[in-house]
Scaffold this motif. Structure first.
Motif, PDB file in Angstrom:
ATOM      1  N   ASP A 149       0.999  -1.099   0.138  1.00 27.64           N
ATOM      2  CA  ASP A 149      -0.030  -0.021   0.154  1.00 27.64           C
ATOM      3  C   ASP A 149       0.903   0.999  -0.006  1.00 27.64           C
ATOM      4  O   ASP A 149       1.919   1.089   0.893  1.00 27.64           O
ATOM      5  CB  ASP A 149      -1.083  -0.077   1.316  1.00 27.64           C
ATOM      6  N   ILE A 150       0.686   2.144  -0.979  1.00 29.76           N
ATOM      7  CA  ILE A 150       1.211   3.494  -0.995  1.00 29.76           C
ATOM      8  C   ILE A 150       0.288   4.309  -0.289  1.00 29.76           C
ATOM      9  O   ILE A 150      -0.987   4.562  -1.002  1.00 29.76           O
ATOM     10  CB  ILE A 150       1.868   3.829  -2.266  1.00 29.76           C
ATOM     11  N   TYR A 151       0.857   5.361   0.598  1.00 28.11           N
ATOM     12  CA  TYR A 151      -0.187   6.414   1.261  1.00 28.11           C
ATOM     13  C   TYR A 151       0.711   7.728   1.569  1.00 28.11           C
ATOM     14  O   TYR A 151       1.668   7.795   1.379  1.00 28.11           O
ATOM     15  CB  TYR A 151      -0.611   5.596   2.515  1.00 28.11           C
ATOM     16  N   TYR A 152      -0.097   8.580   1.935  1.00 29.29           N
ATOM     17  CA  TYR A 152       0.622   9.908   2.516  1.00 29.29           C
ATOM     18  C   TYR A 152       0.874   9.480   4.072  1.00 29.29           C
ATOM     19  O   TYR A 152      -0.165   9.057   4.602  1.00 29.29           O
ATOM     20  CB  TYR A 152      -0.313  11.107   2.199  1.00 29.29           C
ATOM     21  N   ALA A 153       2.105   9.811   4.229  1.00 33.11           N
ATOM     22  CA  ALA A 153       2.195   9.874   5.658  1.00 33.11           C
ATOM     23  C   ALA A 153       2.346  11.309   6.277  1.00 33.11           C
ATOM     24  O   ALA A 153       3.035  12.134   5.849  1.00 33.11           O
ATOM     25  CB  ALA A 153       3.695   9.146   6.045  1.00 33.11           C
ATOM     26  N   PHE A 154       1.668  11.289   7.652  1.00 33.53           N
ATOM     27  CA  PHE A 154       1.734  12.459   8.326  1.00 33.53           C
ATOM     28  C   PHE A 154       2.320  12.344   9.651  1.00 33.53           C
ATOM     29  O   PHE A 154       2.251  11.307  10.434  1.00 33.53           O
ATOM     30  CB  PHE A 154       0.213  13.250   8.439  1.00 33.53           C
ATOM     31  N   GLN A 155       2.714  13.405  10.413  1.00 28.27           N
ATOM     32  CA  GLN A 155       3.157  13.463  11.835  1.00 28.27           C
ATOM     33  C   GLN A 155       1.946  12.938  12.676  1.00 28.27           C
ATOM     34  O   GLN A 155       0.888  13.015  12.255  1.00 28.27           O
ATOM     35  CB  GLN A 155       3.795  14.520  12.301  1.00 28.27           C
ATOM     36  N   ALA A 156       2.278  12.159  13.626  1.00 29.57           N
ATOM     37  CA  ALA A 156       1.396  11.686  14.858  1.00 29.57           C
ATOM     38  C   ALA A 156       1.084  12.806  15.766  1.00 29.57           C
ATOM     39  O   ALA A 156       1.453  12.356  16.876  1.00 29.57           O
ATOM     40  CB  ALA A 156       2.010  10.327  15.474  1.00 29.57           C
ATOM     41  N   THR A 157       0.094  13.741  15.188  1.00 29.87           N
ATOM     42  CA  THR A 157       0.148  15.027  15.841  1.00 29.87           C
ATOM     43  C   THR A 157      -1.427  15.036  15.650  1.00 29.87           C
ATOM     44  O   THR A 157      -1.985  14.436  14.522  1.00 29.87           O
ATOM     45  CB  THR A 157       0.900  16.259  15.394  1.00 29.87           C
ATOM     46  N   PRO A 158      -2.168  16.082  16.382  1.00 32.24           N
ATOM     47  CA  PRO A 158      -3.500  16.430  15.820  1.00 32.24           C
ATOM     48  C   PRO A 158      -3.540  16.899  14.698  1.00 32.24           C
ATOM     49  O   PRO A 158      -4.433  16.444  13.727  1.00 32.24           O
ATOM     50  CB  PRO A 158      -3.954  17.352  16.995  1.00 32.24           C
ATOM     51  N   LYS A 159      -2.730  17.736  14.149  1.00 29.80           N
ATOM     52  CA  LYS A 159      -2.621  18.289  12.679  1.00 29.80           C
ATOM     53  C   LYS A 159      -2.342  17.223  11.821  1.00 29.80           C
ATOM     54  O   LYS A 159      -3.279  16.805  10.701  1.00 29.80           O
ATOM     55  CB  LYS A 159      -1.593  19.342  12.665  1.00 29.80           C
ATOM     56  N   GLY A 160      -1.504  16.265  12.041  1.00 29.26           N
ATOM     57  CA  GLY A 160      -1.304  15.119  11.134  1.00 29.26           C
ATOM     58  C   GLY A 160      -2.354  14.216  10.973  1.00 29.26           C
ATOM     59  O   GLY A 160      -2.804  13.765   9.821  1.00 29.26           O
ATOM     60  N   LYS A 161      -3.235  14.068  12.273  1.00 30.29           N
ATOM     61  CA  LYS A 161      -4.328  13.212  11.958  1.00 30.29           C
ATOM     62  C   LYS A 161      -5.591  13.595  11.320  1.00 30.29           C
ATOM     63  O   LYS A 161      -6.186  13.238  10.370  1.00 30.29           O
ATOM     64  CB  LYS A 161      -4.908  12.740  13.516  1.00 30.29           C
ATOM     65  N   LYS A 162      -5.904  14.908  11.325  1.00 31.65           N
ATOM     66  CA  LYS A 162      -6.554  15.905  10.637  1.00 31.65           C
ATOM     67  C   LYS A 162      -6.129  15.920   8.936  1.00 31.65           C
ATOM     68  O   LYS A 162      -6.978  15.431   8.022  1.00 31.65           O
ATOM     69  CB  LYS A 162      -6.496  17.506  10.860  1.00 31.65           C
ATOM     70  N   LEU A 163      -4.991  16.056   9.001  1.00 33.16           N
ATOM     71  CA  LEU A 163      -4.574  15.799   7.393  1.00 33.16           C
ATOM     72  C   LEU A 163      -4.760  14.603   6.794  1.00 33.16           C
ATOM     73  O   LEU A 163      -5.338  14.539   5.750  1.00 33.16           O
ATOM     74  CB  LEU A 163      -3.210  16.305   6.999  1.00 33.16           C
ATOM     75  N   ALA A 164      -4.520  13.587   7.609  1.00 33.39           N
ATOM     76  CA  ALA A 164      -4.675  12.270   6.844  1.00 33.39           C
ATOM     77  C   ALA A 164      -6.032  11.893   6.787  1.00 33.39           C
ATOM     78  O   ALA A 164      -6.528  11.282   5.720  1.00 33.39           O
ATOM     79  CB  ALA A 164      -4.135  11.135   7.959  1.00 33.39           C
TER      80      ALA A 164
END
Length: 193
Positions: free
Chosen positions: A154-169
């Motif tokens: 699976d290829i995906y976008y990775a974001f930081q494990a922060t509230p902002k990252g969760k929202k972007l995901a």
């Protein structure tokens, strides 16, 4: 993937700055929290927690080798010297394979060159990248067993494990899902806009 990212940003009125860098540097910058996210990401690239979007692509890895293509499975690699590209994600089954000597190179093209020179028995690469790299180098006599991918990741976008990252995901996942439904994801990935 850049066009896809731009489309997701446009649909969500996001101000996204895309910086193109080698995979290894991207992973270092992400680990150092200098990036909110990166793409393309696959499992096994980052050792710390992250937020993932829904997959937008499925990376099929193949064994590229000198012709004729007889190596078709991870088990066939036992006792072989196999090239991998630094910073790329590979299946856990491959990385854990016993009796395989892995050699890392900075680029796919270096692995193609090493294969042509006989310094590798094979190298593992995503199908389209392998075809492009072999064509770019003008190498003849290299091939792969096209019906036998050794892994599909699976290829995906990775974001930081922060509230902002969760929202972007979540935003990226929702948009990927919408684009799958309306057919625009497939069109962008096929090279059309």
């Amino acid at each position: 993937f850049i066009e896809l990212t731009k489309e997701i940003a446009k649909r969500n009125h996001l101000d996204v700055v895309i910086s193109v860098a080698p995979p290894k540097r991207t992973l270092i910058d992400f680990a150092g929290r200098q990036l909110d996210g990166y793409f393309p990401s696959a499992d096994g690239q980052v050792s710390h927690a992250l937020e993932k979007s829904e997959p937008f692509y499925y990376k099929k890895d193949f064994i590229f080798q000198r012709s004729p293509a007889i190596l078709k499975s991870i088990q066939d690699l036992a006792g072989k010297t196999v090239g991998l590209t630094a910073g790329y994600g590979y299946s856990e089954a491959l990385i854990q394979a016993a009796d395989v000597k892995f050699e890392y190179a900075q680029t796919d093209v270096l692995n193609i060159r090493k294969l042509a020179l006989g310094r590798l028995d094979a190298f593992i690469i995503e199908e389209h990248s392998g075809q492009a790299g072999v064509g770019e180098r003008g190498e003849r006599g290299n091939g792969y067993a096209a019906r036998w991918p050794i892994a599909v990741l699976d290829i995906y976008y990775a974001f930081q494990a922060t509230p902002k990252g969760k929202k972007l995901a979540r935003i990226f996942s929702d948009t990927i899902h919408q684009m799958q439904k309306d057919g625009s994801l497939e069109k962008i990935l096929a090279g059309g806009h």
